[in-house]
Design an enzyme around this catalytic site. Sequence first.
Site, PDB file in Angstrom:
ATOM      1  N   TYR A   1      -0.168  -5.904 -22.853  1.00 54.31           N
ATOM      2  CA  TYR A   1       0.955  -6.830 -23.050  1.00 54.31           C
ATOM      3  C   TYR A   1       1.317  -6.889 -24.524  1.00 54.31           C
ATOM      4  O   TYR A   1       0.534  -6.511 -25.400  1.00 54.31           O
ATOM      5  CB  TYR A   1       0.648  -8.230 -22.497  1.00 54.31           C
ATOM      6  CG  TYR A   1      -0.321  -9.038 -23.315  1.00 54.31           C
ATOM      7  CD1 TYR A   1       0.129  -9.905 -24.307  1.00 54.31           C
ATOM      8  CD2 TYR A   1      -1.684  -8.930 -23.109  1.00 54.31           C
ATOM      9  CE1 TYR A   1      -0.765 -10.647 -25.073  1.00 54.31           C
ATOM     10  CE2 TYR A   1      -2.578  -9.675 -23.860  1.00 54.31           C
ATOM     11  CZ  TYR A   1      -2.116 -10.526 -24.843  1.00 54.31           C
ATOM     12  OH  TYR A   1      -2.994 -11.261 -25.588  1.00 54.31           O
ATOM     13  N   CYS A   2       2.518  -7.348 -24.769  1.00 58.01           N
ATOM     14  CA  CYS A   2       3.009  -7.582 -26.123  1.00 58.01           C
ATOM     15  C   CYS A   2       3.801  -8.880 -26.085  1.00 58.01           C
ATOM     16  O   CYS A   2       3.498  -9.762 -25.287  1.00 58.01           O
ATOM     17  CB  CYS A   2       3.843  -6.404 -26.618  1.00 58.01           C
ATOM     18  SG  CYS A   2       5.318  -6.077 -25.621  1.00 58.01           S
ATOM     19  N   ARG A   3       4.824  -9.013 -26.895  1.00 56.05           N
ATOM     20  CA  ARG A   3       5.592 -10.259 -26.895  1.00 56.05           C
ATOM     21  C   ARG A   3       6.460 -10.381 -25.654  1.00 56.05           C
ATOM     22  O   ARG A   3       6.398 -11.367 -24.937  1.00 56.05           O
ATOM     23  CB  ARG A   3       6.448 -10.368 -28.159  1.00 56.05           C
ATOM     24  CG  ARG A   3       7.200 -11.679 -28.240  1.00 56.05           C
ATOM     25  CD  ARG A   3       7.930 -11.858 -29.573  1.00 56.05           C
ATOM     26  NE  ARG A   3       8.613 -13.130 -29.584  1.00 56.05           N
ATOM     27  CZ  ARG A   3       9.793 -13.352 -29.017  1.00 56.05           C
ATOM     28  NH1 ARG A   3      10.426 -12.372 -28.395  1.00 56.05           N
ATOM     29  NH2 ARG A   3      10.353 -14.545 -29.067  1.00 56.05           N
ATOM     30  N   GLY A  55       7.209  -7.346 -23.544  1.00 58.31           N
ATOM     31  CA  GLY A  55       6.937  -6.265 -22.605  1.00 58.31           C
ATOM     32  C   GLY A  55       7.385  -4.885 -23.029  1.00 58.31           C
ATOM     33  O   GLY A  55       6.970  -3.899 -22.432  1.00 58.31           O
ATOM     34  N   ILE A  68       3.754 -11.824 -23.378  1.00 59.18           N
ATOM     35  CA  ILE A  68       3.179 -13.144 -23.596  1.00 59.18           C
ATOM     36  C   ILE A  68       4.226 -14.239 -23.393  1.00 59.18           C
ATOM     37  O   ILE A  68       3.892 -15.359 -23.002  1.00 59.18           O
ATOM     38  CB  ILE A  68       2.481 -13.237 -24.974  1.00 59.18           C
ATOM     39  CG1 ILE A  68       1.466 -14.378 -24.975  1.00 59.18           C
ATOM     40  CG2 ILE A  68       3.485 -13.339 -26.096  1.00 59.18           C
ATOM     41  CD1 ILE A  68       0.477 -14.314 -26.125  1.00 59.18           C
TER      42      ILE A  68
END
Length: 128
Positions: A86-88, A90, A115
């Site tokens: 995951y990142c901020r 996607g 996230i």
Amino acid sequence: MALTATDLVIEARSRIREIAPAAFAADHEGAVLIDVREPAEYETGHIPGAINIPRGVLEFQVDAHPAVAGVSDPALSHKARPIVLYCRTGGRAALAALNLQRMGFTDVRSIEGGIVGWEAAGLPLTQR
């Protein structure tokens, strides 16, 4: 025609599997959870149990590349082990998931919405 970053993310999302935040929270037994954001982002809050391997070095960590001082992250040592990224929002995670698939990882997913999606689902974050 040149591609944009958005084009690359759209292509990646069409070739990877995404998992809804609530589905991951309900069942993630045995999966390695990797936050591909930068360390400063990770420190502001992350999903409990996540390890931080920034997007910029992820592929190098697989093969103990000299760019990461010849060190491989143990989380990336078994290509059949489930990995969830995951990142901020996607995008970076989708690009990372596609590249890990290209590198032979067989069970890679990305958390849908990153996230931001995790928080919108009311799921907890930690700063530890």
